[in-house]
Scaffold this motif. Structure first.
Motif, short mmCIF file in Angstrom:
data_model
loop_
_atom_site.label_atom_id
_atom_site.label_comp_id
_atom_site.label_asym_id
_atom_site.label_seq_id
_atom_site.Cartn_x
_atom_site.Cartn_y
_atom_site.Cartn_z
N ARG A 5 0.85 -1.19 0.00
CA ARG A 5 0.00 0.00 0.00
C ARG A 5 0.88 1.24 0.00
N PRO A 6 0.38 2.35 -0.58
CA PRO A 6 1.18 3.59 -0.64
C PRO A 6 1.60 4.09 0.75
N TYR A 7 0.71 4.02 1.73
CA TYR A 7 1.03 4.50 3.07
C TYR A 7 2.13 3.64 3.70
N THR A 8 2.06 2.34 3.50
CA THR A 8 3.08 1.43 4.04
C THR A 8 4.43 1.68 3.38
N ALA A 9 4.43 1.89 2.08
CA ALA A 9 5.67 2.19 1.37
C ALA A 9 6.26 3.51 1.86
N ALA A 10 5.41 4.50 2.12
CA ALA A 10 5.88 5.79 2.62
C ALA A 10 6.48 5.64 4.01
N VAL A 14 10.29 6.62 5.00
CA VAL A 14 10.57 7.57 6.07
C VAL A 14 11.47 6.93 7.13
N SER A 15 11.22 5.69 7.46
CA SER A 15 12.04 4.98 8.42
C SER A 15 13.50 4.92 7.95
N ALA A 16 13.69 4.60 6.70
CA ALA A 16 15.04 4.54 6.14
C ALA A 16 15.69 5.92 6.11
N LEU A 17 14.92 6.95 5.74
CA LEU A 17 15.47 8.30 5.71
C LEU A 17 15.84 8.81 7.10
N LEU A 18 15.03 8.51 8.10
CA LEU A 18 15.36 8.90 9.48
C LEU A 18 16.65 8.24 9.95
N ARG A 19 16.78 6.97 9.65
CA ARG A 19 17.99 6.24 10.03
C ARG A 19 19.23 6.87 9.38
N PHE A 31 9.12 14.48 9.32
CA PHE A 31 8.42 13.88 8.19
C PHE A 31 6.94 13.83 8.52
N GLU A 32 6.12 14.18 7.55
CA GLU A 32 4.67 14.11 7.69
C GLU A 32 4.14 13.22 6.57
N ILE A 33 3.53 12.11 6.95
CA ILE A 33 2.99 11.16 5.97
C ILE A 33 1.49 11.40 5.82
N LYS A 34 1.06 11.66 4.61
CA LYS A 34 -0.36 11.86 4.31
C LYS A 34 -1.02 10.50 4.07
N PRO A 35 -2.34 10.41 4.26
CA PRO A 35 -3.03 9.13 4.06
C PRO A 35 -2.86 8.53 2.66
#
Length: 63
Positions: A5-10, A14-19, A31-35
């Motif tokens: 799903r797009p939200y799961t991929a986002a 984001v997890s990888a970018l934060l790391r 980071f702000e993830i939209k629905p």
């Protein structure tokens, strides 16, 4: 295989970018993830400069 799903991929992105941001020593990363799976990023190597240069003794009310 299940489609991601797009939200799961986002969230995974984001997890990888934060790391990576932590490893690189970034000062701030927000980071702000939209629905719908879109992501808004606010990140930088330095804190944003404050626009106010008031001192507490400059903030007196009256005399």
């Amino acid at each position: 295989m299940r489609e991601t799903r797009p939200y799961t991929a986002a969230r995974q992105a984001v997890s990888a970018l934060l790391r990576e941001a932590r490893d690189a020593g970034w000062v701030r990363a927000k980071f702000e993830i939209k629905p719908d799976g879109s992501v808004i990023v606010d990140a930088g190597m330095a804190d944003p400069e404050a626009g106010d240069e008031f001192l507490s003794n400059d903030l007196r009310m009256g005399r």
